[in-house]
Design an enzyme around this catalytic site. Structure first.
Site, PDB file in Angstrom:
ATOM      1  N   LYS A 136       0.696  -1.294   0.110  1.00 44.30           N
ATOM      2  CA  LYS A 136       0.032  -0.130   0.052  1.00 44.30           C
ATOM      3  C   LYS A 136       0.951   1.204  -0.001  1.00 44.30           C
ATOM      4  O   LYS A 136       0.807   2.234  -1.011  1.00 44.30           O
ATOM      5  CB  LYS A 136      -0.883   0.141   1.134  1.00 44.30           C
ATOM      6  CG  LYS A 136      -1.859   1.266   1.153  1.00 44.30           C
ATOM      7  CD  LYS A 136      -2.651   1.093   2.427  1.00 44.30           C
ATOM      8  CE  LYS A 136      -1.865   2.021   3.712  1.00 44.30           C
ATOM      9  NZ  LYS A 136      -2.882   2.017   4.912  1.00 44.30           N
ATOM     10  N   ASP A 154      -6.643   0.735   0.780  1.00 42.64           N
ATOM     11  CA  ASP A 154      -6.641   0.971   2.128  1.00 42.64           C
ATOM     12  C   ASP A 154      -8.036   0.510   2.511  1.00 42.64           C
ATOM     13  O   ASP A 154      -8.737  -0.242   1.820  1.00 42.64           O
ATOM     14  CB  ASP A 154      -6.634   2.631   2.303  1.00 42.64           C
ATOM     15  CG  ASP A 154      -7.712   3.404   1.753  1.00 42.64           C
ATOM     16  OD1 ASP A 154      -8.370   2.926   1.014  1.00 42.64           O
ATOM     17  OD2 ASP A 154      -7.671   4.676   2.492  1.00 42.64           O
TER      18      ASP A 154
END
Length: 266
Positions: A136, A154
């Site tokens: 991420k 996310d």
């Protein structure tokens, strides 16, 4: 929880049909959130990496309150590598998990100095091998600091792509690859921002504003939240809450003043 009745519209949807619908929804998101951007303040790739590490389990607003002082005290990888642990922990305390974050930043600085002459690498496999950086964070860095398209999965992105019916998956890496097959690569970075904006301002975790959502006609989860305009408009958040209502064909006057000032979901 019983699935919304509208989900039946897309029962048996083909991959081609899902791709067309996903791209249509992505275009609507672009129109809905023209202000979408990375909400972490930074001026260099290293600053973005640090800010993203600090954003775990806290809000971007809180991180942006801490980073001006942090960036001034630690302007380089070498500065992080040589940081006094106690001093950095004190500075990072407001972000939560400050001991672990301090450890990650010091080790990040050390590895960057040892392996990359103090500069962040530009390849995903090299970034994810650095302390504190997972896929991420790596995709945030690649997309926003280096202009390399990346999908940032996310909590908002995971929730919304499942609600949109683009995926039926909880694993962030699998979601990343599934969405990559639906959306053109050039759009990956901005799509991430737009989905996250939508998740913070419209499609909330507990009660999405379905009746004031520009994606209502294409979303199989329509009906998860209130569908009546007045009730839905009260759930919109952020400085453009009234613009979001208008874009969805809802009277912006239904959005209370408090919604415009209300903090968005982290």
């Amino acid at each position: 929880m019983t699935a919304p009745a509208s989900a039946s519209r897309y029962a048996g949807e083909t991959l081609l049909g899902r791709k067309r619908r996903a791209r249509k929804m992505a275009r609507v998101l672009a129109e809905t959130h023209p202000d979408a951007h990375c909400e972490l303040d930074f001026t260099t790739p290293l600053e973005l990496a640090v800010a993203t590490i600090l954003s775990a389990q806290t809000t971007d607003v809180r991180v942006n309150q801490v980073t001006p002082t942090l960036f001034k005290l630690y302007p380089s990888a070498a500065a992080y590598a040589a940081a006094d642990r106690a001093e950095m922990e004190t500075l990072l305390r407001p972000t939560g998990f400050f001991r672990a974050k301090t450890d990650s930043l010091i080790k990040l600085g050390q590895m960057l100095v040892e392996k990359y002459d103090g500069e962040l690498p530009r390849k995903l496999d090299q970034l994810v091998a650095l302390p504190g950086i997972g896929r991420k964070t790596a995709n945030v860095i690649l997309g926003n600091a280096f202009g390399v398209p990346g999908i940032t999965v996310d909590t908002h992105f995971r929730r919304l792509t499942n609600r949109f019916g683009w995926v039926d998956e909880d694993d962030p890496v699998k979601i990343e690859f599934l969405v990559a097959d639906l959306i053109e690569k050039r759009d990956w970075t901005m799509l991430s921002h737009r989905v996250i904006f939508h998740g913070r301002r419209v499609c909330h975790a507990r009660k999405p504003a379905c009746g004031a959502c520009t994606l209502a006609s294409s979303c199989p989860s329509f009906g998860t939240g209130p569908t009546e305009a007045a009730a839905a408009a009260k759930l919109l958040k952020g400085p453009r809450a009234r613009d979001l209502a208008e874009a969805a064909g809802v009277d912006p006057g239904l959005v209370p003043a408090a919604a415009v000032l209300a903090p968005e979901e982290p």
